[in-house]
Design a protein around this motif. Structure first.
Motif: not given
Length: 294
Positions: A29-48
């Motif tokens: 029912s809250n399925k759109e969080i997947f995009l937030r999580e993948l973008i957040s992971n991508a942002s963390d990879a760039i920060d690293r």
């Protein structure tokens, strides 16, 4: 030219199989969080990547601007999230995706039931955001290469989330990670640029690197009809603490807090101040509304 490596098949850790199953059924029912999580992971990879290159005295943007790209293919039924961050080696893919080796896995499994909003908050708290891909995807293909490795050291990971995943070594010219989600039949609403933009604006507008998407006709009305539209930045792409307080709303602060803390609840309070004197700095302090699980 070297012969392609054989594909190897591995089984998920038992806890990972349980988490995949619970996430798909509990968080739908809250399925759109997947995009937030993948973008957040991508942002963390760039920060690293930034931290690693700066520690070596290199310029992170030497090979081009750092960015995240979100695209979709209606005909193929796929959604793609790509970044040019630090990427992963083969061992890192197995460690970060094939298994869940972090402490707290059992607590996660015990907690992942019932209240969808609470469940969604646990995703970031336990660092398993990548698994949320399977809420909307029947198959996920991840291709990555770690910064500093050769083009022939790329890795392709693929799984349907039902117990096994495959790994193979591939050629990848650029560093970073590309995730392709093969969407389930009933997820066609995600194959729409404006729908994806609305999710990005809701959850990821504060991300400090540009999030690019293919341009829509409304973005470049002056171009000839039928010509490919260039990518456009669909988030503010500016660090929240660099913007004047007068431009920020309570929602801006809450969204940023949820991103950095991996939370879905709002903070109890926050302080944002610019201190000037012999030294100048910006203070941005958040107080959580609840204690961590441990």
């Amino acid at each position: 030219m070297t012969a392609p490596a054989e594909q190897e098949v591995f089984s998920f850790q038992a806890e990972a199989v349980q988490i995949l199953d619970l996430m798909v059924h509990s968080l739908y029912s809250n399925k759109e969080i997947f995009l937030r999580e993948l973008i957040s992971n991508a942002s963390d990879a760039i920060d690293r990547l930034r931290l690693e290159l700066l520690s070596q005295g290199d310029v992170p943007e030497a090979d081009g601007p750092l960015r995240i790209r979100v695209g979709y293919d209606k005909d193929a039924g796929t959604l793609t999230i790509a970044d040019n961050g630090i990427g992963m080696s083969r061992d890192e893919v197995i460690e970060n995706i094939g298994t869940i080796a972090k402490s707290g896995t059992q607590e996660f499994l015990r907690s992942l039931t019932g209240d969808q909003r609470k469940d969604a908050a646990l995703i970031g708290q336990f660092g398993v955001g990548f698994y949320s891909s399977f809420i909307v995807a029947e198959r996920v293909v991840l291709t990555t290469r770690r910064a500093g490795l050769e083009a022939g050291d790329g890795v392709r990971w693929e799984s349907d989330g039902k117990g096994e995943y495959s790994l193979e070594t591939v050629e990848r010219a650029e560093r970073g990670t590309t995730i392709v989600l093969h969407l389930r039949e009933d997820e066609d609403d995600l194959l729409n640029g404006w729908r994806l933009r609305s999710i990005i604006e809701k959850y990821s507008d504060h991300i400090s690197v540009p999030i690019l998407m293919p341009g829509e006709p409304e973005d470049k009305a002056e171009e000839e009809e039928g010509t490919p539209k260039p990518d456009v930045t669909v988030n503010r792409a500016s660090a929240l603490w660099t913007r004047p307080k007068s431009e920020l709303s309570d929602k801006d602060y809450s969204d940023f807090y949820q991103h950095v803390a991996g939370e879905f609840s709002d903070p109890l309070a926050w302080v944002h101040a610019k201190i000037e004197g012999i030294y100048e700095y910006t203070l941005l302090l958040f107080i959580p509304s609840k204690a961590p699980y441990d």
